[in-house]
Design a protein around this motif. Structure first.
Motif, short mmCIF file in Angstrom:
data_model
loop_
_atom_site.label_atom_id
_atom_site.label_comp_id
_atom_site.label_asym_id
_atom_site.label_seq_id
_atom_site.Cartn_x
_atom_site.Cartn_y
_atom_site.Cartn_z
N GLU A 36 -12.13 -51.25 3.80
CA GLU A 36 -10.92 -51.41 2.58
C GLU A 36 -9.77 -50.88 2.98
O GLU A 36 -8.90 -51.32 2.77
CB GLU A 36 -11.08 -50.20 1.65
CG GLU A 36 -11.60 -50.71 0.26
CD GLU A 36 -11.71 -49.15 -0.73
OE1 GLU A 36 -12.45 -49.94 -1.50
OE2 GLU A 36 -11.85 -47.93 -0.70
N GLN A 89 -8.84 -50.49 6.20
CA GLN A 89 -7.89 -51.66 6.69
C GLN A 89 -7.16 -52.47 5.79
O GLN A 89 -5.60 -53.13 6.48
CB GLN A 89 -9.14 -52.26 8.00
CG GLN A 89 -9.02 -51.68 9.14
CD GLN A 89 -10.48 -52.02 10.39
OE1 GLN A 89 -12.02 -52.37 9.19
NE2 GLN A 89 -10.81 -51.22 11.07
N GLU A 90 -7.59 -52.92 4.98
CA GLU A 90 -7.47 -53.85 3.63
C GLU A 90 -5.95 -52.51 3.49
O GLU A 90 -4.82 -54.38 3.02
CB GLU A 90 -7.96 -55.00 3.20
CG GLU A 90 -8.25 -55.31 2.48
CD GLU A 90 -8.91 -56.27 2.24
OE1 GLU A 90 -9.87 -56.16 0.51
OE2 GLU A 90 -10.52 -56.61 2.62
N THR A 126 -6.48 -52.09 12.69
CA THR A 126 -7.73 -53.42 13.71
C THR A 126 -8.57 -52.40 14.37
O THR A 126 -10.27 -51.93 14.09
CB THR A 126 -7.41 -54.53 13.90
OG1 THR A 126 -5.64 -54.45 13.01
CG2 THR A 126 -8.34 -55.77 13.41
#
Lengths: 201, 336
Positions: free
Chosen positions: B198, B200-201, B207
């Motif tokens: 979540e 990272q989104e 990444t």
């Protein structure tokens, strides 16, 4: 309640309170307050305090109410002392033997407490042994354990409450726990140090 | 009006944040008697140089459209060496392995008699004493408030506002990504892996999140605090580091039962065996260190003022620019 990957609903194994705080002579320090009645005669106060020093009590306060008399014509005295060896009964016996009347005794156990969280394969790395290593010190013990095991082969989490006589001994107990945790590849999460900004909840 | 000529080395989110801040704060700076003139901006492709002052709006636009600021093939190192200016704003990406290219840029700036303001942790976490020695040797200022805690003032708080106090210890949350992950796990009872995805989104985590979640970023910031505030001579390798990857939602629930939360805490203590470590710790829910979301927080224990706590946004383009601008202004006020 936690859902495992396999869709099995497994309830948390909660072992809170499997051990209850119990009084072990010599482990905890206690604060004792005593109401005594002394005869209005020279040397009575010394006689009343002597058993305390004989049995290693640390006297914190003595209130000698010279200006008051009990209905029996005695002088009321309040003493407060700290005892770390559990010899309260010996002190009471010696006082009574010396003719000092004990009106009442109040005691409060004093100890330092810390809660830590453990994460890893807690049960399979012999939880009993982890606890024993602390309990066997004689100055600290694990008094509560809650463990949560979400799924087989997944790491478990536990919260552990350790009691000890004082901060120094508690520190030693934590050293032992850190060493055992390192051997067993468990993560120990300790509380931050207490400071003036810590608010008791 | 005092004119200071600047170069901005690196034109990513932070570099652009500074350009925006300078545009927005023009009036304020003028009223403070300061003319901050950007004479060069460089990125990894090249530079744009204008001794009369680079058009910052056009520069930001060009970066957005073409991906580079470059109007010439002049590289960052040449800008630092050859363009006549007083202050280098070094905001290239952090590299924790060898500190480059920032380390060379900063050293070169000092050797050419230029002040340096940076947000780049790597060089400071690895070569703090070398950088300070070089700045001293060349009698220039070196300021790096933005390297620790983003917008949250901590170095300047300890060194200026709390001057006269002995700082006994500092502890705090120095990484917003970890704080976000732990806060979300606590609130929603979600697993570490889920919340990491979540984050990272949402762009809160990289990444490759290793740098944040293994505590490396927090450790680097702690090294900077240890060296600059406590006068230690430590590097990243001296820090005992435990990250948050092993934290389970069950552990957070158990902590909650005791009125506690789990936070990744960095702590540095003064003294002979001065401790310096990053590890997950139990924090009482009511304690000032128990801040949520992506916030950073630091608690300074001092001899006269007692405990002093600051909290704020630890990252973000404008937030970091705020710390950098305050350093630039401080240098302008203190240099002749």
């Amino acid at each position: 309640m936690l859902n495992t990957d396999k869709g099995v609903n497994k309830s948390n194994f909660n072992a809170t309170g499997i051990k209850c705080l119990k009084y072990i002579p010599g482990i905890y320090s206690m604060i004792v307050s005593m109401d005594l009645e002394l005869k209005d005669r020279p040397g009575q106060l010394v006689q009343a305090l002597k058993p305390l020093s004989t049995f290693g009590a640390n006297i914190m306060s003595v209130l000698h109410h010279h200006d008051q008399r009990t209905p029996r014509g005695a002088i009321p005295v309040q003493v407060v002392f700290q005892l770390t060896n559990g010899k309260l009964n010996d002190i009471i016996a010696e006082l009574e033997e010396g003719g000092v009347r004990i009106v009442c005794v109040g005691k409060k156990l004093m100890y330092e407490e810390v809660t830590v969280i453990l994460i890893g394969h807690i049960v399979h790395s012999d939880m009993g042994d982890t606890i024993d290593q602390i309990d066997s010190t004689g100055f600290a013990e694990v008094v509560s354990l809650s463990i949560s095991m979400p799924a087989i082969n997944e790491p478990s989490s536990a919260s552990l409450v350790i009691n000890a006589v004082d901060m120094a001994q508690l520190g030693k107990a934590l050293d032992i726990l850190r060493r055992v945790a390192l051997e067993k590849d468990l993560l120990v999460i300790e509380p931050i140090e207490k400071d003036q900004l810590s608010v008791k909840t | 009006m005092k004119t200071i000529r600047l170069s901005i080395i690196g034109f990513g989110a932070v570099g652009q944040g500074i350009a925006n801040a300078l545009l927005q704060k023009q009036e304020y700076l003028e009223s403070a008697g300061l003319n901050l003139k950007v004479v060069a901006i460089s990125d990894s492709h090249g530079a744009c140089i204008d001794l009369d002052g680079v058009d910052l709006e056009a520069a930001i636009e060009r970066k957005k459209e073409s991906g580079s600021i470059a109007t010439s093939g002049v590289m960052s190192l040449e800008v630092i060496r050859d363009v006549d200016h007083e202050l280098v704003v070094e905001v290239t990406p952090t590299n924790i392995d060898n500190g480059e290219p920032g380390l060379t840029y900063m050293l070169e700036a000092f050797r050419h008699g230029r002040h340096v303001v940076t947000s780049n942790k790597g060089p400071l976490a690895l070569k703090y004493s070398q950088l300070c020695d070089e700045a001293k040797k060349n009698a220039v200022h070196f300021r790096y408030e933005a390297t620790v805690g983003g917008a949250m003032p901590i170095l300047n708080l300890a060194q200026d506002a709390l001057a006269g106090n002995k700082i006994i210890a500092i502890e705090g949350i120095l990484n917003g990504t970890c704080n976000y992950i732990l806060s979300r796990m606590t609130e929603e009872g979600l697993s570490y892996q889920h919340v990491l995805g979540e984050a990272q989104e949402l762009g809160y985590a990289e990444t490759d999140p290793t740098y944040d979640v293994e505590g490396i970023d927090a450790a680097c910031k702690l090294v900077i605090l240890a060296n600059s505030i406590f006068g230690m001579d430590v590097t990243y390798n001296n820090v005992e580091v435990t990250g948050i990857t092993r934290i389970t939602p069950e552990a957070l629930t158990l902590a909650g039962d005791e009125g506690m939360v789990i936070k990744l805490i960095g702590e540095v203590k003064d003294g002979e065996n001065g401790e310096i470590m990053v590890s997950p710790k139990l924090v009482p829910e009511q304690h000032p260190l128990a801040v949520g979301g992506t916030l950073n927080v630091a608690l300074l224990k001092t001899d006269m003022a007692g405990p002093v706590c600051v909290t704020g946004k630890g990252a973000g383009s404008m937030e970091t620019a705020s710390a950098i601008l305050s350093d630039i202004i401080a240098i302008c006020k203190n240099s002749h």
